[in-house]
Motif scaffolding. Sequence first.
Motif, PDB file in Angstrom:
ATOM      1  N   GLY A 100       0.799  -1.158  -0.161  1.00  0.00           N
ATOM      2  CA  GLY A 100       0.053  -0.295  -0.201  1.00  0.00           C
ATOM      3  C   GLY A 100       0.659   1.389  -0.049  1.00  0.00           C
ATOM      4  N   ALA A 101       2.313   1.151   0.598  1.00  0.00           N
ATOM      5  CA  ALA A 101       2.817   1.941   0.833  1.00  0.00           C
ATOM      6  C   ALA A 101       3.713   2.534  -0.519  1.00  0.00           C
ATOM      7  N   VAL A 102       3.674   1.268  -1.069  1.00  0.00           N
ATOM      8  CA  VAL A 102       4.805   1.718  -2.360  1.00  0.00           C
ATOM      9  C   VAL A 102       3.567   1.986  -3.258  1.00  0.00           C
ATOM     10  N   ILE A 103       1.988   1.728  -3.181  1.00  0.00           N
ATOM     11  CA  ILE A 103       1.590   2.401  -4.318  1.00  0.00           C
ATOM     12  C   ILE A 103       1.080   3.747  -4.067  1.00  0.00           C
ATOM     13  N   GLY A 147      -4.917 -11.895   7.592  1.00  0.00           N
ATOM     14  CA  GLY A 147      -3.407 -10.837   7.232  1.00  0.00           C
ATOM     15  C   GLY A 147      -4.323  -9.608   6.698  1.00  0.00           C
ATOM     16  N   VAL A 148      -5.837  -9.911   5.506  1.00  0.00           N
ATOM     17  CA  VAL A 148      -6.349  -8.839   4.741  1.00  0.00           C
ATOM     18  C   VAL A 148      -7.058  -7.331   6.334  1.00  0.00           C
ATOM     19  N   GLY A 149      -7.054  -8.157   6.869  1.00  0.00           N
ATOM     20  CA  GLY A 149      -7.911  -8.276   8.085  1.00  0.00           C
ATOM     21  C   GLY A 149      -7.344  -7.310   8.791  1.00  0.00           C
ATOM     22  N   LEU A 150      -6.124  -7.978   9.517  1.00  0.00           N
ATOM     23  CA  LEU A 150      -5.239  -6.989  10.331  1.00  0.00           C
ATOM     24  C   LEU A 150      -4.762  -5.978   9.749  1.00  0.00           C
ATOM     25  N   ALA A 151      -4.207  -5.872   8.105  1.00  0.00           N
ATOM     26  CA  ALA A 151      -4.182  -5.485   7.654  1.00  0.00           C
ATOM     27  C   ALA A 151      -5.012  -4.192   7.313  1.00  0.00           C
ATOM     28  N   PRO A 173      -5.269   2.547   9.743  1.00  0.00           N
ATOM     29  CA  PRO A 173      -4.724   3.702  11.165  1.00  0.00           C
ATOM     30  C   PRO A 173      -3.104   4.093  11.561  1.00  0.00           C
ATOM     31  N   LEU A 174      -3.330   2.922  11.792  1.00  0.00           N
ATOM     32  CA  LEU A 174      -1.244   2.984  12.654  1.00  0.00           C
ATOM     33  C   LEU A 174      -0.232   2.762  11.835  1.00  0.00           C
ATOM     34  N   ALA A 175      -0.413   2.767  11.052  1.00  0.00           N
ATOM     35  CA  ALA A 175       0.408   2.400   9.915  1.00  0.00           C
ATOM     36  C   ALA A 175       0.954   3.534   9.287  1.00  0.00           C
ATOM     37  N   ALA A 176      -0.345   4.271   9.033  1.00  0.00           N
ATOM     38  CA  ALA A 176      -0.384   5.633   8.205  1.00  0.00           C
ATOM     39  C   ALA A 176       0.323   6.532   8.963  1.00  0.00           C
ATOM     40  N   ARG A 177       0.231   6.725   9.803  1.00  0.00           N
ATOM     41  CA  ARG A 177       0.994   7.221  10.560  1.00  0.00           C
ATOM     42  C   ARG A 177       2.339   7.356  10.746  1.00  0.00           C
ATOM     43  N   ILE A 178       2.905   6.706  10.234  1.00  0.00           N
ATOM     44  CA  ILE A 178       4.413   6.042  10.116  1.00  0.00           C
ATOM     45  C   ILE A 178       4.764   7.422   8.647  1.00  0.00           C
ATOM     46  N   PRO A 179       5.954   8.351   8.964  1.00  0.00           N
ATOM     47  CA  PRO A 179       5.980   9.438   7.852  1.00  0.00           C
ATOM     48  C   PRO A 179       7.636   8.467   7.086  1.00  0.00           C
ATOM     49  N   PHE A 187       0.515   9.026   6.125  1.00  0.00           N
ATOM     50  CA  PHE A 187      -0.121   8.764   5.193  1.00  0.00           C
ATOM     51  C   PHE A 187      -1.657   8.824   5.793  1.00  0.00           C
ATOM     52  N   PHE A 188      -2.548   9.576   4.332  1.00  0.00           N
ATOM     53  CA  PHE A 188      -3.872   9.248   4.946  1.00  0.00           C
ATOM     54  C   PHE A 188      -4.229   7.501   5.001  1.00  0.00           C
ATOM     55  N   ALA A 189      -4.980   7.147   5.872  1.00  0.00           N
ATOM     56  CA  ALA A 189      -5.293   5.621   6.257  1.00  0.00           C
ATOM     57  C   ALA A 189      -5.787   5.314   4.411  1.00  0.00           C
ATOM     58  N   ALA A 190      -6.410   6.028   3.843  1.00  0.00           N
ATOM     59  CA  ALA A 190      -7.037   5.889   3.148  1.00  0.00           C
ATOM     60  C   ALA A 190      -6.394   5.505   2.045  1.00  0.00           C
ATOM     61  N   ASP A 191      -4.974   6.051   1.686  1.00  0.00           N
ATOM     62  CA  ASP A 191      -3.418   6.177   1.119  1.00  0.00           C
ATOM     63  C   ASP A 191      -3.135   3.837   0.892  1.00  0.00           C
ATOM     64  N   LEU A 192      -3.137   3.875   1.922  1.00  0.00           N
ATOM     65  CA  LEU A 192      -2.590   2.585   2.154  1.00  0.00           C
ATOM     66  C   LEU A 192      -2.917   1.310   1.707  1.00  0.00           C
ATOM     67  N   ALA A 193      -4.774   1.166   1.547  1.00  0.00           N
ATOM     68  CA  ALA A 193      -5.412   0.417   0.899  1.00  0.00           C
ATOM     69  C   ALA A 193      -5.507   0.305   0.193  1.00  0.00           C
ATOM     70  N   VAL A 194      -4.713  -1.499  -0.115  1.00  0.00           N
ATOM     71  CA  VAL A 194      -4.400  -1.939  -1.645  1.00  0.00           C
ATOM     72  C   VAL A 194      -6.192  -2.646  -2.504  1.00  0.00           C
ATOM     73  N   GLY A 195      -6.284  -2.544  -3.396  1.00  0.00           N
ATOM     74  CA  GLY A 195      -7.063  -2.776  -4.277  1.00  0.00           C
ATOM     75  C   GLY A 195      -7.105  -4.122  -4.197  1.00  0.00           C
ATOM     76  N   ALA A 196      -8.434  -4.423  -5.162  1.00  0.00           N
ATOM     77  CA  ALA A 196      -8.376  -5.557  -4.686  1.00  0.00           C
ATOM     78  C   ALA A 196      -8.200  -7.012  -5.820  1.00  0.00           C
ATOM     79  N   GLY A 197      -7.494  -6.545  -6.898  1.00  0.00           N
ATOM     80  CA  GLY A 197      -6.379  -6.875  -7.375  1.00  0.00           C
ATOM     81  C   GLY A 197      -5.473  -7.161  -7.006  1.00  0.00           C
ATOM     82  N   PRO A 198      -4.506  -6.358  -6.896  1.00  0.00           N
ATOM     83  CA  PRO A 198      -3.056  -6.505  -5.565  1.00  0.00           C
ATOM     84  C   PRO A 198      -3.407  -7.423  -4.223  1.00  0.00           C
ATOM     85  N   THR A 199      -4.748  -7.334  -3.611  1.00  0.00           N
ATOM     86  CA  THR A 199      -5.113  -7.700  -2.568  1.00  0.00           C
ATOM     87  C   THR A 199      -4.931  -9.633  -3.119  1.00  0.00           C
TER      88      THR A 199
END
Lengths: 226, 174, 720
Positions: free
Chosen positions: C38-41, C254-258, C263-269, C275-287
């Motif tokens: 999610g971060a890479v994207i 793991g998908v659930g855990l992610a 929101p927690l991971a999004a706070r890592i600069p 990040f905005f939490a929504a930014d880290l969401a990975v689409g259905a395809g890559p998931t």
Amino acid sequence: MTAILEARGLRKSFDRTEALRGVDVSIRRGEIVAIMGPSGSGKSTLLHCLAGVTVPDAGTVAFNGTPISTLDETARGKLRLTDFGFVFQFGQLLPELTALDNVAVPLLLAGERRGTAATRASEWLGRLGLDGKAQRRPQELSGGEAQRVAIARALVTKPAVLFADEPTGSLDSLAAEAVMRIMIDLVREAGTTVVVVTHDPRTAAYADRDIIVRDGHVSVALGEAA
Amino acid sequence: MDSALTLLGLVSLRPSYGYDLKQLYDRLFGLRKPLAFGQVYATIARMIRDGLLAPLGEEAGDGPDRKRYAVTPDGERRLAEWMFTPDVPSETLQNNIFAKTVVALLTGRDAHSLLDIQRACHMEQMRSLTRLKQGAGLMHVLLYDHALFHIEADLRWIDMTAARLTQLRDEVLA
Amino acid sequence: MAFLIRLALLGGRSSFGRPLGIVFGVALGMALFLLMLGAVIALDHRDDRGAWTEAVFGYTAIPADEVAPEGALLVHRGETHAAGAEITRLVVAAPPGAMLALPGIAGIPAPGSYYASPALQRLIAALPPDEFGDRFGTFAGTIGNEALSSPDALLAVIGGSPETVRALPRAAYVAMVDIPSSSAGGAYQIVILIGAIGLFFPVGLLIAIVTKLGAVTRIERFATLRLIGASPRQIAFVVALEAFLTAACGAVLGVGLAAIFRPLAARIPLNGGSFFAADLAVGAGPTLLAIGAMVVAAAIASAIGIRRAGISPLGATRIIRERTPRWWRVLPLLTGGAMIWYGAAYGAELDGTLVIGFIVGGFALTALGIVVVGPWLTFHLSGLVARRAGSAAGLIAGSRIRATPGATFRSVSGLVIAVFMVTVFSTAAGGVIQSIRVNAVDGTLPLDALFTYVPSETDMAAVVRATMAVPGVDDVIVGRAVDARASGLRPGSVAWAAPDFATLGFSTAPDAQYATFSSVDYLTLRTRSVETVAVPESAVGAPVAIVVRTDGTASTIDRARTVIERAVGFAAEPVTRVEAIESGVRQAMHELALVAYLGAFVSIAIAGCSLAIATASAVIDRRRVLGLLRLMGMPVSHLHRIVGFEAAVPLIGVLGLSIAAGYLVAEIIVENLAPEIAVGWPEPMYFVALALGLVLALVSVGATIGTIGRNTAVGSTRFE
């Protein structure tokens, strides 16, 4: 003759099974005693109690007049290491170690230096007719040879008592005979006391007398007859 | 096996008529060779002469098949002696130990110690043979082995019997 | 087949823990992988979103002194600093007929008013107005998230009149704001991708080890299956299926855990902001793709694991005599190193994707190479231990390892890989942080000083007066324009009066009445100093620069800055030397290191699980012989020592290698990605992470040691 091992009123249960139900045994110094009985009769349990491996629920075991069933595990472990030797039916040698190293292990445990331990171990291998097999690993030895390595390991610390639990149990008659003969010769020479658990009369016949364990009891008539 | 002492043992169970004795004997031991009536009466007569048995009651004068016999105190002693003296291991031994065991069970004696005593004797024999064997030449070793294997066979039979005494008692007393 | 599966899998209660281990490991790995993906994207995505603020530098910008295009806005992009943070300041003016609307705000702010990002609003609220807030004017509204790259973005859009904005240096007309993003996050993407790939190693190892352990405990069941005619391939299939199903559970978990931890991971600069939490969401395809990859990897790992267990129809594990490791095991490691070096050294001549391929591929190969060379090193090390050992524990452990170097090394390989990863990250990060440390050096701007250029028409006397009035300000000096044609000096040079050079950080004053610096780097040099060059008095013009010496406290500096900016206008951008140098680099490397430690911690945690499980299985494998030794009187402490040796020898042996390899790889990568930076010592946090890894290894082995007592107790085996 004084008793080197003296057991009085031994009782031991596992879960609800009573393995020993009041056993008295007295073994004299230098004596070779066979413990016989049907399987499940409690003969191995008796050996473990005598050797301070398991603690009886009731009763006492004395070695040279000192009670050992009241010692803690560490002290009993030390006793087993220095005063007792053990031989089992099979699978007692460390598969990754050479015959020589296997025999050297108890000496190293006793704090011997590596070099001295190796020399003494190789002496004992020689005594058991295993010259030339020192660098073999257990899986490269025949069953009889492996048992002889185990005997060398048991005797290398010059124990006062040798405990053998079905030492010939996984050998054919001829190999069993060879193992017993060489073992008896060596212990007679050293005056070592031997307690051997076996269900094989031919193995037991090498002993001076036998003790029958049946349903957790020692046959009284025989204990006295001997 | 000693059929005389076996019969004596059967009488010790309860005073019996000769005919009943023969029937009982045949049921227990006569599998291969039943006793002849004549042999039964001859044996009884010999034991009466030796003071081990005595005719019972006042029916004297009737034929032997009309008499009941009982064991005398001498007879009891002889019986115990027989039963608790081990037999020297030999090839024909088994029947005798078997008879002793059955009689012991029938008469409520300690069959276990009977077998233990027998066992000890066998073991002693094996030990001495084993001692002889140590250091003997191969010819002798093989001879001793022959003897050892036979004794071992007896021992195995003794162990098997000892392990199944309860079952045997039930069958004998049936 | 269904029958086989039922027979093989329906174990007793004891078989519950094992799949749970796999589920846990896979879930953790999967969650982390998804977050990293999610971060890479998101790095690209949010760069696009925030790119409009750079429009003034883009090709659609037209210098303000040219003719205004139709409907264009006048924009000036500048920076200001407060409390150590850098704030982007867009000053905009709408000339008559301006049509362009800016994203995230309702309209173009009126002169004297401003829009602020939420993070900026918080900063303004947190600082006294005279230190910060007074620089902006009246608050007009909040900039919407859709116009911000990160919730941390510090952005102000300030209204100005067309005349003032046109007068600002670098002001431009902007008619449209679709600016292609500069892929500033490229380095991050490589690093995170490497981390995500690295994640597969400990997870795969965990699965392989757990499978083997499961096989050992179910040996009789499998042997029976073999006896009634199942082929090894069928057994492997059944076991792989089991792993497939458990790993699928783990992956879904793991998908659930992610999602939970997003929101927690999004706070890592990262790359200058969280990040905005929504930014880290990975689409259905890559998931789905990631789940597929994880599950297939799990099935393969378990199939390999079960083949290693070597089930024969006759039950007992066939004693697999491991082949003596040969020298060729060094090759993958060397190849991987060579690939990274090649990618780095000849990167300039190659296509960009090819370089990334070389570096990422080389990194993966190096990690793999460490796993491959491990048994070889372990073998030689244990041989030494077995020959030299003076204690029974040393002899037994040494011989055991020598006989099974591969199996022994596998139990620590997870930790070794984790150490390799964290060494790479922290060496790279630590090197950068060290090299940008700013020190006071003779001949550079003192650390407590502010420097800014000012427009020549400024009323300098008023500015100096106002600034001197700020409490804590010690001295204010003025630099003057130099007539380049008359002096022959570089255009843009600033002349300073000789007595002022003490204030400028020089211990010796120049001989001439006026002098300037030999280099433009006066402000940004870290360790070297500049020389002074005399300026002819005739060439000295009006004041164009100002230097303010303060007591060095942040509040004095910010207060002085506020006064200068208000007095001079938005043309002034007073900075300290530290601020000028940093420009986000130090922050970036701290962020990178933080990610590395987080990744390393998770790898170490998973690897610790593997080590504990492997240690337990090493004990269970030999419980009969260890039990007999204990019965013979070997103290339990010796058994503990044996197990300790067996973990320590490969760990210590190969740890050295991983550290060295990690250091080298870091150096090669950093030199490629940031050639101006020299690799130095790793950060202190690195040693904390290393210590944490070792402690974790100790704890997991220690926890397992408890099982030794139980497994070798008299009665756990029949000693006959």
